[in-house]
Structures are given as C-alpha cells and as structure tokens.
Design a protein around this motif. Structure first.
Motif, PDB file in Angstrom:
ATOM      1  N   MET A  64       0.959  13.403 -13.823  1.00 49.50           N
ATOM      2  CA  MET A  64       1.363  12.030 -13.545  1.00 49.50           C
ATOM      3  C   MET A  64       1.973  11.390 -14.801  1.00 49.50           C
ATOM      4  O   MET A  64       1.463  11.564 -15.909  1.00 49.50           O
ATOM      5  CB  MET A  64       0.136  11.203 -13.135  1.00 49.50           C
ATOM      6  N   LEU A  65       3.027  10.602 -14.607  1.00 52.07           N
ATOM      7  CA  LEU A  65       3.661   9.879 -15.708  1.00 52.07           C
ATOM      8  C   LEU A  65       3.323   8.389 -15.590  1.00 52.07           C
ATOM      9  O   LEU A  65       3.084   7.911 -14.483  1.00 52.07           O
ATOM     10  CB  LEU A  65       5.177  10.077 -15.651  1.00 52.07           C
ATOM     11  N   PRO A  66       3.314   7.678 -16.720  1.00 53.19           N
ATOM     12  CA  PRO A  66       3.074   6.226 -16.637  1.00 53.19           C
ATOM     13  C   PRO A  66       4.170   5.556 -15.798  1.00 53.19           C
ATOM     14  O   PRO A  66       5.317   5.991 -15.820  1.00 53.19           O
ATOM     15  CB  PRO A  66       3.164   5.768 -18.097  1.00 53.19           C
ATOM     16  N   VAL A  67       3.789   4.528 -15.068  1.00 53.28           N
ATOM     17  CA  VAL A  67       4.748   3.830 -14.214  1.00 53.28           C
ATOM     18  C   VAL A  67       5.457   2.746 -15.016  1.00 53.28           C
ATOM     19  O   VAL A  67       4.810   1.926 -15.664  1.00 53.28           O
ATOM     20  CB  VAL A  67       4.029   3.183 -13.015  1.00 53.28           C
ATOM     21  N   SER A 110       0.828  -1.211   0.000  1.00 48.63           N
ATOM     22  CA  SER A 110       0.000   0.000   0.000  1.00 48.63           C
ATOM     23  C   SER A 110       0.864   1.264   0.000  1.00 48.63           C
ATOM     24  O   SER A 110       0.496   2.271  -0.608  1.00 48.63           O
ATOM     25  CB  SER A 110      -0.932   0.015   1.219  1.00 48.63           C
ATOM     26  N   LEU A 124       9.056  -0.579  -7.351  1.00 50.26           N
ATOM     27  CA  LEU A 124       8.402  -1.871  -7.586  1.00 50.26           C
ATOM     28  C   LEU A 124       9.352  -3.043  -7.345  1.00 50.26           C
ATOM     29  O   LEU A 124       8.950  -4.200  -7.384  1.00 50.26           O
ATOM     30  CB  LEU A 124       7.842  -1.925  -9.009  1.00 50.26           C
ATOM     31  N   LEU A 138       3.506   6.029  -5.508  1.00 50.39           N
ATOM     32  CA  LEU A 138       3.397   6.148  -6.965  1.00 50.39           C
ATOM     33  C   LEU A 138       2.161   6.960  -7.370  1.00 50.39           C
ATOM     34  O   LEU A 138       1.990   7.302  -8.527  1.00 50.39           O
ATOM     35  CB  LEU A 138       3.366   4.752  -7.610  1.00 50.39           C
ATOM     36  N   HIS A 139       1.285   7.248  -6.390  1.00 51.32           N
ATOM     37  CA  HIS A 139       0.160   8.157  -6.616  1.00 51.32           C
ATOM     38  C   HIS A 139       0.371   9.479  -5.882  1.00 51.32           C
ATOM     39  O   HIS A 139      -0.584  10.174  -5.526  1.00 51.32           O
ATOM     40  CB  HIS A 139      -1.157   7.520  -6.166  1.00 51.32           C
ATOM     41  N   ILE A 182       3.839   1.593  -1.416  1.00 52.91           N
ATOM     42  CA  ILE A 182       4.379   1.761  -2.775  1.00 52.91           C
ATOM     43  C   ILE A 182       3.300   2.316  -3.706  1.00 52.91           C
ATOM     44  O   ILE A 182       3.521   3.263  -4.457  1.00 52.91           O
ATOM     45  CB  ILE A 182       4.909   0.409  -3.302  1.00 52.91           C
ATOM     46  N   ASP A 183       2.095   1.737  -3.619  1.00 51.70           N
ATOM     47  CA  ASP A 183       0.986   2.225  -4.443  1.00 51.70           C
ATOM     48  C   ASP A 183       0.729   3.708  -4.146  1.00 51.70           C
ATOM     49  O   ASP A 183       0.528   4.507  -5.060  1.00 51.70           O
ATOM     50  CB  ASP A 183      -0.271   1.390  -4.144  1.00 51.70           C
TER      51      ASP A 183
END
Lengths: 459, 250
Positions: free
Chosen positions: A445-448, A177, A455, A183-184, A179-180
C-alpha cells in the motif's frame, strides 16, 4: 425408501430413510436441533456417520430427500445429473468418496471433471464425514474461475466485494464508502450495495452512480445493487446499467416461493441480463447469496437438515453459471448457528461443497450481536478460508454494516489476508491499483495523496 | 523507513461527513489502528451486555405504579438465556404458572405487554418514558387498559397468548430489539388486533428503533396511538393496516 441401521455395543441405531440419516450424521448445530432432525446423543451421531459412510453414491440417485413430484429443485438435480462425469466415482460409497477426494491422485482437473456428476445430497453427505481440515484440503484443490470484466478465482488470488451500504441509500454516503474501499484495494469481485429500499427508482439511481464512477476511473470490475430479481428485471427492461443480476436462493422450491422466486423467473432474468452483453472478458452475469437455515426459517425444510438444504441451493446456482456465489454464513442468527464454532464449521462446509459442485464460492464471514461470536472468531474463519482458496469475502468499512446491522469483514481484513498468505487481487484489478498509485508493483500500500483523483469526485 | 501512520490518511477524513460508516479509520501496516479497534470492541461489548441484561422487574413494577394499573409478572417457557437464543419457539409460549395467572381477566381494549426480548436494557431504559406519553392519550380516548404485564425471556409472539389470556382486543408488545453496534437500547413496538395463539408476523404492525437517539418517545407514541385507533376503526392489524399508515408525517 431405504432403511439403515448400525449396532454399537448391542445398541441398534435405526435410521428410517436417507433424509433422517443425513440429519443425524450432521455435526451439531442449533438449527438442526430446532428442526428436531439432529442426533440425540454423541454416539448416535457417530453411528449415523459410520452408517452413512457405507451408503453407495448410486443410492442418492433413487432415494431423494424431497420427492421429485413435489419439488422443482429435486427435478433439476435428478434431470441434470451428468452420468459421464459420475462414471469416475459411481462405484464408490460416501466414505470411499471422502478418501478419494483427499487422495494425492485426485487433483484439480479430476475434481473439475466430476463436478457435474455430484449431486448436492452426495456432496452434503461426504462433507458430514469430513473434519474441518479435510474441508479445507479438498476445497484447496478445486479451482473455479469466472469472468465478467476481470478474472476471479485464480489460484493465488483473492477478491473482495466492496459493500458500501448506507441506512438511507444516500448517494454521497455510498460514494464515500466506495472511495474508501477502492483506496483500500477492495472491490474486485464486485461493488455491491444492499439497498435500504427495493424501490426501482432508488435502485436505479444507485446503479447509475456506480456505473458513472466505474467509467470515470476505468475500474475493471462490475457493480450490482442487490435488489429482488423482479426489480432488477424491471430495471433491465427500463435500460438501467445492470452488470450483474442478484438473487437470494434456497434449497427447496417452497423456500424459494417464500422468496418470491422460482426457476423460470431466474431463467428469465438470466437471459435478460445476458442479453445486455456488458461483460468485457466473460459472461458470468449472476450473483447468488445463500445461507444455512433459510429453508427452516421459511418452514420449508421438509425434515431435511439445514446443511443439505443449503447444498441443494447450489444446484439452483450452478444452472446459471454465476460470477459469484456468497454464503452469508453468520447472518441468520444463533437459533441456526449458535456460536463461532458452528459458524466456522458451516462456512467451511459451504465453501467446500460449493467448490466441489463447480461454484465460484465466496463467504460473508459474519455474525450478529446475539450470536456467541466476535472478531476473533471471524479472524480464525477468514484465515481458514484464505488457506482453503476461497474466491472472495466482503469488504465493509470497519467490519460494521450500518444498514444491515451485523458485523462482517473490513477492508483491512482482506489486506491482512493477502499479506499473510501472499494472495493477490484479481489480475486486472491489481494492474488498475498500481496505475492509480494505490499500491506499488509489489502490492504494498502507498500513502494516499490529497490530490488523488478518487478524492475529488463530485456526487 | 517511513511508516503509514493514520495522520497520513488525513485526506480521507473529509469523507467521514457523508456517512456514519467506519470509513477513513487509517491503518497500521494493513491492520486497523488500536484506537478504532477498541472503539469497535466497546460498541460490541455494549451490544453483548444488552443481550445478557435482565428485566428490572422490581424497578419497573415500582415505576409502573404511577399509571394506577395492576402489574403482572410473567415468564416464558425458556429456562435461561442460552436456551432463549437457540429456541425461539419456547420464547413465544408462556409457562404454566403464567398461563394460570391470567385466568378470569375482565375484558379490555388494549393490553400493554413489556418483554425483555434481545435487550432488557432497552426495555428498562425506554418503556416508562414512552408510556408516560402514550397511556394518557389512550385513556383520554377512552380505551380500557388491561393489567400491564412484565415478561421475562419472551419473543414478540408471546403477546398473542397474553393478549388473548387477558381478554384484550389488541395487544401492544414493547420489546427489546436485537442490539446493533451503535444501538443497544432500541425498543420495538408490535401491535396485534384480536391477538390469539398461532398468529404470524403478517398480522402485526411494527414500530422500530424507539430510543432517545432514534425514534423519540413522543413520535413513537403518536405513531402507536394512530395505529391503535386505525386498528380499532378497521378491526384489523398487519399488512393491510400498514399500507395506510405510510402517509403519516413525522
């Protein structure tokens, strides 16, 4: 003890003391009805508000809602009252204060100057005369900035507490959670876990997990496990990596006793946390949570309405120069705040009153399943708080806290708010997000990428 | 212009195996994708429906006949659900008609009290299965059972009025718990030794999350039976009893 009265169409409304007047003047909410302190008719409520408007602020220094001898928070409020700050507004009534707060001449600097001259009861009183719009307009003028490893509360910025709770405190579940969330773009106010158990060993391993992660990725933020203050104190003495010291607090001594705390204990934990010297750019080390209804639920409200009790808790908070104060507004349930309307009103009151008293206010925009509320109410409140300049909200995966079983705000909610209102994360955290390739220099936001370092974490 | 469709967040999906939290749900712009948004709404709808569900008095009364015990229907002082949610104090008290119906009860060991609480759905679906395991155990151990009561608009503490009204040495309240987003059907079991009006939570023992996907009927019954036996052996319940129940192997 003062007596108050007001006549409307030959009907005389009498209010036996300030405490009664404050309760009757409160906008309607279920908790005050449960406590039996609210107005009995719409007319009585407005009669009380008209009466309250004429009460001089000076009276609040003599007519206390809970006796000085009986309550250490009353003693704190009276003994720490700053006469010099008060001098600017000491000639005003509650009603005149409302108009003064809204006037163009009263700016951010002025509000900062008077903060120490306001008592919680004066602040609660004036908020009862304010509409939601007024609560937003006045809060917006306040600026309360705090620092530990980053800067929170700057105008134009808006932070989140990343709340990666897990029903069994499983380290991998918590890490997933976190990490998620990172990344948000969540986690600049704090990465803070409500532990499922208060056992020192479990809390310690969560602290170590977060500290390792923070070091590994050089994240300019702070971490916290929201354990009881005695557990935190014990862990500080054992050498655990404690950034912030957390505690839930309430507005009466008796309610705090039911939480197992008092002023001396908080002071001890505050000094212990300060002594660790872990902040890099500031030393605001405390994180407090509050919420309307906590005193009544402990049978410790002494006939004082729940909003006034709540603001009295802010007197406790401000003594310890906290990094974060969070009102967990909808968690307590419908017997205190029945529906979306009451939750929204209470959140705006708490935010405004806390800011006026000089606190770095955040709000847990939330509700339980037995409250008359849903995500639409939370969207409304979230947006209003963004406009009002709220310092931070929670960031929870999908808005669903699977440990505490309530609904709060998602990582996405914060992204939405930053986007529609043009708000930015804490500046240091924003730079880190850019460096990590999570957002571009404009904050988009950029694509992960599957190769992103976050990750590849092994827990 | 390339759009951030959820599939692009595939790398995050691997995280989902570590937690039931709603992580790696993708995004459209900054918002939650529709599929996940509707999933959340559905979970909330189940919880809301559970809060407003009603005790299936007739169905439960019929099914309870298998235990060959009298069944009484009782009601709290609460008028409706709206009041129930705002006045927990009224949900803890029986109304006058219900109080009168408890007069002249013969002494018993255990009173089983079924209460709607915050999820009648939970009680409708999960009490019979639990009692089918528990009641034979209690009877085999020679506990004398009071009439089974079905209570509408009740809170946990209403079991104190009922247990004492039924002259029972111990009350076992089976009540619908506050629904979570993923669990609208949890039953909670509260045991109180020597029930009488005015007790507080520290006098009780609680076993939570009784439902097929949570604590199974069999495990719950085993734990309840253990606590009832201990409560009678030590003539108490609550905080002091809880400490010794921790070593149970489930």
């Amino acid at each position: 003890m003062s007596q108050f009265r007001h006549t409307i169409n030959q009907k005389v409304y009498r209010f036996n003391d300030l405490k009664t007047l404050l309760g009757k003047a409160s906008p309607h909410r279920s908790g005050d009805e449960l406590a039996g302190v609210c107005a009995e008719s719409y007319e009585e409520r407005v009669a009380a508000q008209i009466t309250l408007a004429d009460v001089p602020l000076k009276l609040f220094l003599n007519d206390v809602v809970i006796p000085y001898e009986k309550d250490e928070i009353t003693r704190l409020i009276i003994d720490s009252h700053d006469v010099k700050s008060f001098s600017l507004i000491s000639h005003l009534t509650v009603g005149e204060l409302r108009d003064w707060l809204l006037s163009d001449e009263t700016d951010t600097q002025t509000l900062t100057q008077i903060a120490a001259g306001l008592t919680p009861e004066m602040t609660a009183a004036v908020s009862k005369l304010m509409r939601n719009q007024d609560l937003i307009a006045v809060a917006k003028k306040c600026e309360v900035i705090t620092r530990f490893r980053n800067t929170i509360g700057l105008k134009g910025h808006f932070a989140t507490r990343l709340q990666p709770n897990h029903p069994t405190d499983d380290p991998r579940g918590v890490a997933a959670s976190i990490i998620d969330g990172l990344l948000h773009c969540s986690g600049d106010a704090v990465i803070g876990i409500n532990p499922a158990t208060d056992s020192p060993a479990a809390v310690s391993s969560l602290l170590t997990l977060m500290d390792t992660l923070r070091h590994q990725f050089e994240i300019p933020t702070q971490t916290c496990v929201l354990s009881h203050i005695t557990t935190t104190l014990q862990l500080i003495n054992a050498g655990a990596p404690v950034d912030l010291c957390f505690q839930s607090i309430a507005g009466t001594e008796l309610a705090n006793t039911s939480f197992g705390i008092n002023m001396a204990l908080i002071e001890e934990a505050y000094q212990a946390t300060l002594s660790l010297n872990r902040g890099t750019i500031g030393n605001n080390v405390m994180y407090f949570e509050t919420g309307q209804g906590s005193a009544l639920s402990a049978n410790a409200n002494f006939g004082v309405d729940q909003q006034t009790c709540e603001v009295r808790a802010y007197a406790v908070a401000r003594k310890f120069k906290p990094l974060l104060v969070n009102t967990v507004v909808g968690f307590i349930g419908p017997e205190y705040l029945y529906d979306g309307k009451q939750i929204i009103r209470a959140a705006l009151e708490d935010h405004c009153c806390g800011k006026l008293l000089g606190l770095p206010m955040g709000v847990d925009v939330c509700y339980t399943n037995h409250a008359e509320a849903d995500q639409d109410d939370m969207d409304n409140l979230l947006t209003l708080l963004g406009v009002a300049g709220c310092n931070f909200i929670m960031g929870i995966p999908g808005a669903d806290d699977i440990m505490l079983n309530y609904q709060s705000t998602s990582f996405h909610d914060a992204l939405y708010l930053r986007k529609v209102l043009g708000l930015k994360p804490a500046p240091e955290f924003e730079q880190w997000l850019i460096k990590q390739g999570i957002v571009d220099s404009k904050g988009n936001m950029l694509p992960v990428s599957a190769a992103h370092g976050l990750l590849g974490i092994k827990v | 212009m390339k759009r951030n469709i959820p599939e692009e967040l595939e790398p995050l999906k691997a995280l989902q195996e570590f937690t039931p939290a709603r992580i790696a749900i993708g995004r459209v712009g900054t918002s939650i994708p529709l599929k996940q948004s509707l999933e959340f709404k559905l979970a909330h709808a189940h919880a809301r429906d559970a809060v407003y569900s009603e005790l299936d008095i007739n169905g439960l009364s019929d099914t309870l006949k298998q235990f060959q015990l009298p069944v009484l229907q009782l009601h709290s002082k609460v008028a409706d659900r709206r009041q129930y949610l705002q006045r927990p104090d009224l949900g803890r008290k029986l109304n006058d008609a219900s109080i009168n119906s408890l007069h002249n009860s013969a002494a018993a060991d255990v009173a089983i009290i079924i209460v709607d609480g915050l999820s009648a759905t939970a009680v409708n679906e999960n009490t019979i299965g639990l009692l089918q395991v528990l009641i034979p155990q209690l009877q085999a151990a020679n506990f004398k059972l009071a009439p089974i009561t079905l209570v509408e608009q009740g809170r946990v503490a209403i079991g104190d009025d009922i247990g004492s009204g039924l002259n029972a040495k111990l009350s076992l309240v089976l009540i619908g718990e506050r629904p979570g987003l993923s669990s609208a059907d949890s039953v909670g079991a509260y045991l109180t030794y020597n029930p009488k009006p005015g007790l507080t939570d520290e006098s009780r023992n609680c076993i939570s999350n009784i439902r097929p996907k949570g604590l199974s009927y069999k495990k719950a019954a085993k734990k309840i039976f253990y606590l009832i036996s201990e409560a009678f052996a030590r003539k108490l319940s609550g905080v002091d009893l809880k400490d010794n129940a921790g070593s149970l192997d489930f």
